[in-house]
Structures are given as structure tokens and as C-alpha cells.
Design an enzyme around this catalytic site. Sequence first.
Site, PDB file in Angstrom:
ATOM      1  N   TYR A  84      -1.092 -20.520  13.575  1.00 15.15           N
ATOM      2  CA  TYR A  84      -1.516 -21.575  14.504  1.00 15.15           C
ATOM      3  C   TYR A  84      -2.133 -20.960  15.768  1.00 15.15           C
ATOM      4  CZ  TYR A  84      -1.077 -25.928  17.225  1.00 15.15           C
ATOM      5  OH  TYR A  84      -1.319 -27.051  17.993  1.00 15.15           O
ATOM      6  N   LYS A 137      -6.032 -21.342  16.838  1.00 14.87           N
ATOM      7  CA  LYS A 137      -6.382 -22.077  18.065  1.00 14.87           C
ATOM      8  C   LYS A 137      -7.137 -21.176  19.049  1.00 14.87           C
ATOM      9  CE  LYS A 137      -4.682 -26.180  17.149  1.00 14.87           C
ATOM     10  NZ  LYS A 137      -5.507 -27.389  17.108  1.00 14.87           N
TER      11      LYS A 137
HETATM   12  N1  NAD Z   1       1.440 -32.413  19.881  1.00 18.57           N
HETATM   13  C1  NAD Z   1       1.322 -31.295  20.574  1.00 18.57           C
HETATM   14  O1  NAD Z   1       2.246 -30.868  21.284  1.00 18.57           O
HETATM   15  C2  NAD Z   1       0.050 -30.500  20.532  1.00 18.57           C
HETATM   16  C3  NAD Z   1      -0.095 -29.477  21.465  1.00 18.57           C
HETATM   17  C4  NAD Z   1      -1.256 -28.727  21.455  1.00 18.57           C
HETATM   18  C5  NAD Z   1      -2.264 -29.007  20.561  1.00 18.57           C
HETATM   19  N2  NAD Z   1      -2.108 -30.019  19.661  1.00 18.57           N
HETATM   20  C6  NAD Z   1      -3.210 -30.270  18.740  1.00 18.57           C
HETATM   21  O2  NAD Z   1      -3.636 -31.606  18.867  1.00 18.57           O
HETATM   22  C7  NAD Z   1      -4.147 -32.065  17.622  1.00 18.57           C
HETATM   23  C8  NAD Z   1      -3.419 -33.352  17.230  1.00 18.57           C
HETATM   24  O3  NAD Z   1      -2.042 -33.030  17.016  1.00 18.57           O
HETATM   25  P1  NAD Z   1      -0.909 -34.139  16.946  1.00 18.57           P
HETATM   26  O4  NAD Z   1       0.235 -33.592  17.709  1.00 18.57           O
HETATM   27  O5  NAD Z   1      -1.465 -35.453  17.290  1.00 18.57           O
HETATM   28  O6  NAD Z   1      -0.520 -34.049  15.402  1.00 18.57           O
HETATM   29  P2  NAD Z   1      -0.435 -35.176  14.268  1.00 18.57           P
HETATM   30  O7  NAD Z   1       0.137 -34.481  13.084  1.00 18.57           O
HETATM   31  O8  NAD Z   1       0.235 -36.393  14.798  1.00 18.57           O
HETATM   32  O9  NAD Z   1      -1.974 -35.532  14.012  1.00 18.57           O
HETATM   33  C9  NAD Z   1      -2.834 -34.650  13.358  1.00 18.57           C
HETATM   34  C10 NAD Z   1      -3.794 -35.464  12.515  1.00 18.57           C
HETATM   35  O10 NAD Z   1      -4.678 -34.534  11.858  1.00 18.57           O
HETATM   36  C11 NAD Z   1      -4.861 -35.008  10.542  1.00 18.57           C
HETATM   37  N3  NAD Z   1      -5.267 -33.907   9.671  1.00 18.57           N
HETATM   38  C12 NAD Z   1      -4.532 -32.831   9.286  1.00 18.57           C
HETATM   39  N4  NAD Z   1      -5.226 -32.089   8.443  1.00 18.57           N
HETATM   40  C13 NAD Z   1      -6.429 -32.688   8.276  1.00 18.57           C
HETATM   41  C14 NAD Z   1      -7.564 -32.402   7.505  1.00 18.57           C
HETATM   42  N5  NAD Z   1      -7.620 -31.330   6.699  1.00 18.57           N
HETATM   43  N6  NAD Z   1      -8.635 -33.223   7.596  1.00 18.57           N
HETATM   44  C15 NAD Z   1      -8.587 -34.321   8.373  1.00 18.57           C
HETATM   45  N7  NAD Z   1      -7.538 -34.668   9.111  1.00 18.57           N
HETATM   46  C16 NAD Z   1      -6.456 -33.857   9.067  1.00 18.57           C
HETATM   47  C17 NAD Z   1      -3.498 -35.575  10.148  1.00 18.57           C
HETATM   48  O11 NAD Z   1      -3.609 -36.447   9.017  1.00 18.57           O
HETATM   49  C18 NAD Z   1      -3.078 -36.276  11.424  1.00 18.57           C
HETATM   50  O12 NAD Z   1      -3.511 -37.625  11.455  1.00 18.57           O
HETATM   51  C19 NAD Z   1      -3.944 -30.923  16.620  1.00 18.57           C
HETATM   52  O13 NAD Z   1      -5.136 -30.189  16.542  1.00 18.57           O
HETATM   53  C20 NAD Z   1      -2.853 -30.110  17.273  1.00 18.57           C
HETATM   54  O14 NAD Z   1      -2.908 -28.766  16.853  1.00 18.57           O
HETATM   55  C21 NAD Z   1      -0.969 -30.781  19.624  1.00 18.57           C
END
Ligand code: NAD
Length: 256
Positions: free
Chosen positions: A146, A150
Site C-alpha cells: 500500500y 501510494k
Molecule cells: N479511509 C482512510 O483512512 C484512507 C486514508 C488514506 C487514503 N485512503 C484512500 O482513499 C480511497 C478510498 O478509500 P476508502 O477508505 O473510502 O475505502 P473503501 O473501501 O470504502 O472504498 C474504496 C472503493 O474502491 C472500490 N474499488 C476497489 N478496487 C477497485 C477496482 N479495481 N476498480 C474500481 N473500484 C475499485 C471499492 O469497490 C470501494 O467502493 C482509497 O484509494 C484509499 O486508499 C483512505
Amino acid sequence: MSTPTRLDRLDRVAVVVGGASGLGAGIAVRLRADGYDVVVADRTPGAGVVEVDVTDEVGVEALFAGVVEQHGRLDAVVNAAGISTFGAVVDHDAAEFRAVVDVCLTGGFLVLKHAGRQLVRLGTPGSLVTLASLNARQPGPGLAAYCAAKAGLVMLAQVTALELGRHGIRVNTVSPGLVVTPLTAPAMDVPGVREDYVDNTPLGRPGTVEEVAAAVAFLCGAESAWMTGENLDLNGGAHLQRYPDLPAHIERMLNP
Ligand SMILES: NC(=O)c1ccc[n+]([C@@H]2O[C@H](COP(=O)([O-])OP(=O)(O)OC[C@H]3O[C@@H](n4cnc5c(N)ncnc54)[C@H](O)[C@@H]3O)[C@@H](O)[C@H]2O)c1
């Protein structure tokens, strides 16, 4: 007075990839409130969701071509698709490592490639925003795939910003710290993880979906018109301290 063209009558159009859950879903809500006509795309099917897997180039290309064909324009694209896995480098399954890189980094590339192409073709000075992470700059033990993906995504966006600047197209990343979503909720079940995170966050709390959505909305809109190639950290100051030691918390949970 000239007759309004088709484009004059349409709202700004935004696509949120990975918009079916968590941060992406909140970003879609915010952009709608800001007046965008929002297309939600995701691998997970759902009402109003255009199905796309970001690792499938044919599908990603068709998504953006389809949006432009249907709506006649494209203004902002947010890529929030992401997955993670857990494992020490020396034990990490290579296929699992590749899967994370494929979604988070190669998928990010495919979105920038095909969304960028459509913006260039349309001559639109649009905005491309990609969700990176605190882990793009702060290593977390057990999170090699990850973190590496990123960090790559931030550099990828910067290169893309360099290349698309002459078209007026802006490319930025938003790097949130911890926000509790379906992605991060399982780690919160490990005793001590949330407390460790909060202890290492000067503002003393995780973020909210709405706070991340506000940063993304800023980067999509005209108020950030002179910003490109930027990575916006949004983490309550957590980048100033250290990332929680997840393996140590898991070890304590398994062998109390
Ligand atoms: N939640 C956190 O603390 C956090 C922190 C930093 C970064 N992020 C990043 O933010 C983004 C959203 O994360 P989140 O926390 O909302 O997670 P989440 O799991 O709730 O949402 C992620 C979404 O991505 C979709 N997805 C996964 N693989 C896919 C693919 N191959 N094609 C299309 N869609 C796909 C999933 O179906 C889901 O709807 C991600 O990139 C995550 O790495 C999240």
C-alpha cells in the site's frame, strides 16, 4: 443574443471512480451539492453505479468515452479506488503485493491516462484528483504494498501534471490520514490501534469523510485554479509523528 449551445445548458460533469463506498461516496455527495452532475463508477455494483474495474484498461477507456458521449463534457475526475493488504515484506505473498499495486498504482495510471485523453480531446481545462494517502510519505510496518503504491501514485500524478499543464489540465493528489471507512474499519477492531493513531495525531482524532471531500472539492474547483502537481496532506498533523505499529498490536492481540 447567440443561441445557447448544448454545452452551455449542461452542468459541470464529474466522475468519481471508486465512488460506491467510503471517501468516494462522500466526495460524490459533496460534488453534487457543489452543482456537478456526478457519475459514480466502481467495481462494486450498486444503484446508479457504472461498473468499472480500474485494472481493466478497456473498461476504463470505455467509461470516460461513455461519459463524454452521454454528457457532452467532462470537468473533474476523482479516483478514490483503492485496496490494501497486510504483511511483512519478507513474508509477503507476491500475488497479493501485485494486486494492491495493480489497483492503487496501475489503476491510477489508467484513470489519468483515459480521463486526461478525453480532456485533451475536448480542450477542457479540467481537474484530475487522485486519493493517495498519509502512507505515501509515512511508512507503516506491514503495509509495504500500500505504501509503495501510494508513494508511486503521488509521483505519477506529478509527472502527469507536468505533461498536461500546457493543456490547462490540473493534476493533484489528496493524502488523508485515518478516516474510518470499510477499508480501515477492520484495523480499528485490533485493540490499541485507534488509540495509537490518535496519540500520534497532534489534532487528536481521525478525520471525517466530509473533511476529505471538502479538500477534493477545493482541488476540483476554480479556487485552486493555480495549483497543479500538488499533494495535499490532510491528517490532523499525523505526518509529523509516527505511524502505528500494526504488527505489534496484532501480535499483542494474538498472544496477550
Ligand atoms: N479511509 C482512510 O483512512 C484512507 C486514508 C488514506 C487514503 N485512503 C484512500 O482513499 C480511497 C478510498 O478509500 P476508502 O477508505 O473510502 O475505502 P473503501 O473501501 O470504502 O472504498 C474504496 C472503493 O474502491 C472500490 N474499488 C476497489 N478496487 C477497485 C477496482 N479495481 N476498480 C474500481 N473500484 C475499485 C471499492 O469497490 C470501494 O467502493 C482509497 O484509494 C484509499 O486508499 C483512505
